[in-house]
Design an enzyme around this catalytic site. Structure first.
Site, PDB file in Angstrom:
ATOM      1  N   LYS A   1       0.795  -1.221   0.000  1.00 26.54           N
ATOM      2  CA  LYS A   1       0.000   0.000   0.000  1.00 26.54           C
ATOM      3  C   LYS A   1       0.833   1.279   0.000  1.00 26.54           C
ATOM      4  CE  LYS A   1      -4.400  -1.360   0.179  1.00 26.54           C
ATOM      5  NZ  LYS A   1      -5.432  -0.904  -0.764  1.00 26.54           N
TER       6      LYS A   1
ATOM      7  N   SER B   1       0.748  -9.953  -1.027  1.00 28.32           N
ATOM      8  CA  SER B   1       0.527  -8.509  -0.969  1.00 28.32           C
ATOM      9  C   SER B   1       0.759  -7.875   0.394  1.00 28.32           C
ATOM     10  CB  SER B   1      -0.887  -8.182  -1.451  1.00 28.32           C
ATOM     11  OG  SER B   1      -1.848  -8.870  -0.676  1.00 28.32           O
TER      12      SER B   1
END
Length: 409
Positions: free
Chosen positions: A58, A309
């Site tokens: 992110k 991720s």
């Protein structure tokens, strides 16, 4: 300096983001996995965004968004709403750039994530019980302060920042056949897919969603954006009820296929990564591996890149995930029997388990439940076994020895 506003994402924006990231955002490792290669019959590499700064990808999108703000916008600060990785990505990016960040989190957010967001320099505001209430509060702060709202996925610069992962994948392994990437709102998947398809349109990009929040899967299937109820999931990082209007057409254009995975498959992937690869992933970070384990994909002879991720998992959840995975794979089972309440009977029962090489990790005894004979003892044990076959062999041995098993999972 004025902020630059764009309405779409281009390959050149991704290339520019990668250039701006140099020496600032970590270029994470892309490692060969012998375990997953053996399991799939392919040649599998793992992109370790779980080891990125702030513990997830992110930071890439958040940082790329903020470097395109004007001086006036930077002076007003940024605001975001998130209960997880986006909060930390915004906080650390803002701190790097000397920008004030306000992160609105629901009151139900895990303490560890609140602490981490504050540690990275974000001012945390707790509002509401669910994300939507936190989101509304963030919009109020935006209006009151002039701060820029940093969306977690539906923003061109955010998508371009996440797309830099695609450039790194092909830099390390230019001849990939397949790329597996998680999908929530679609930011990381659309960015990576746009990047790799611009370089090599023959690479197959497969998105992975949890069955408990399949909004992009259902939207692509119907041909238009759908709002889907989100059920509880260990992949909370991709539990998005509605895709973005920016990400959806990019997914339609560049992602070849979307598969969904169950909670059990995600927990099994988490355990495999922990045991065989020495990697800790959050549920959302493990869905690419879950897709490999699900049997939906034929990866034999393929060179595969799977994106992990994120790794920001609530530590209190780890034991539950491991336990669920071990039960599903026959490595842990609960057995309940009634035995005569006299000396030696409990020992004989446990010895029978030991003879079959079962490992008792929990034992509970009771004579206080209605229905238990005054001459009996109810015994419940949790036993570790090697696999389903070993578990079945143990249960068969107990039955042959004369034990009436009242319950087993």
């Amino acid at each position: 300096m004025e902020g630059i506003e764009v309405e779409t994402v281009t390959f050149q924006m991704i290339v520019e983001a990668a250039r701006n990231f140099r020496n600032i955002i970590k270029e994470t490792d892309f490692c060969y996995s012998e375990s997953l290669s053996d399991l799939t019959g392919g040649e599998v590499y793992l992109k370790l965004e779980n080891l990125q700064q702030s513990g997830s990808f992110k930071i890439r999108g958040a940082y790329n968004k903020m470097i395109h703000l004007s001086d006036e916008e930077k002076a007003c600060g940024v605001v975001a709403s998130s209960a997880g990785n986006h909060a930390q990505g915004v906080a650390i990016s803002a701190t790097k750039l000397g920008i004030k960040s306000t992160i609105v989190m629901p009151k139900s957010a895990p303490f560890a994530k609140i602490y981490a967001t504050r540690k990275y320099g974000g001012e945390v505001v707790l509002e509401g019980e669910v994300y939507d209430e936190a989101y509304q509060k963030a919009l109020e702060i935006k209006e009151a302060t002039g701060a820029t709202f940093v969306h977690p996925f539906n923003d061109p610069y955010v998508i371009a920042g996440q797309g830099t992962i695609g450039l790194e994948l092909l830099k390390e392994q230019p001849d990939l056949d397949v790329i597996l990437v998680p999908i929530g709102g679609g930011g990381i998947a659309s960015g990576i897919a746009l990047a790799v398809k611009s370089i090599n349109p023959n690479i197959k990009v497969i998105g992975v969603q949890t069955k408990n929040a399949p909004s992009m899967y259902e939207s692509v299937r119907s041909g238009h954006i759908e709002s889907i109820p989100v059920n509880k999931t260990i992949a909370d990082g991709i539990a998005v009820g509605r895709p973005g209007d920016l990400t959806f057409p990019l997914i339609q254009q560049y992602v070849d296929e979307i598969v969904t995975v169950s909670e059990t498959e995600i927990s099994q992937a988490f355990l495999l990564l922990l045991e065989n690869c020495n990697l800790v992933c959050e549920g959302a970070g493990a869905v690419s591996v879950a897709a490999m384990l699900s049997g939906q994909l034929d990866l034999k002879g393929q060179k595969v890149g799977a994106v992990l991720s994120g790794g920001n998992i609530d530590i209190n959840l780890i034991e539950s995930i491991i336990n669920h995975a071990m039960i599903a794979t026959g490595r842990r089972t609960e057995i309940k029997v009634s035995i005569n309440h006299k000396p030696g009977e409990l020992s004989a029962f446990l010895n029978t388990i030991a003879e079959e090489l079962g490992n008792v990790v929990v034992i509970r005894q009771s004579r206080h439940r209605e229905g238990v004979s005054m001459y009996d003892l109810e015994v419940t044990v949790v036993v570790e076994t090697l696999d389903v076959e070993h578990k079945q062999r143990l249960i068969q041995k107990l039955i042959e020895t004369g034990y009436e098993i009242e319950y087993t999972n």
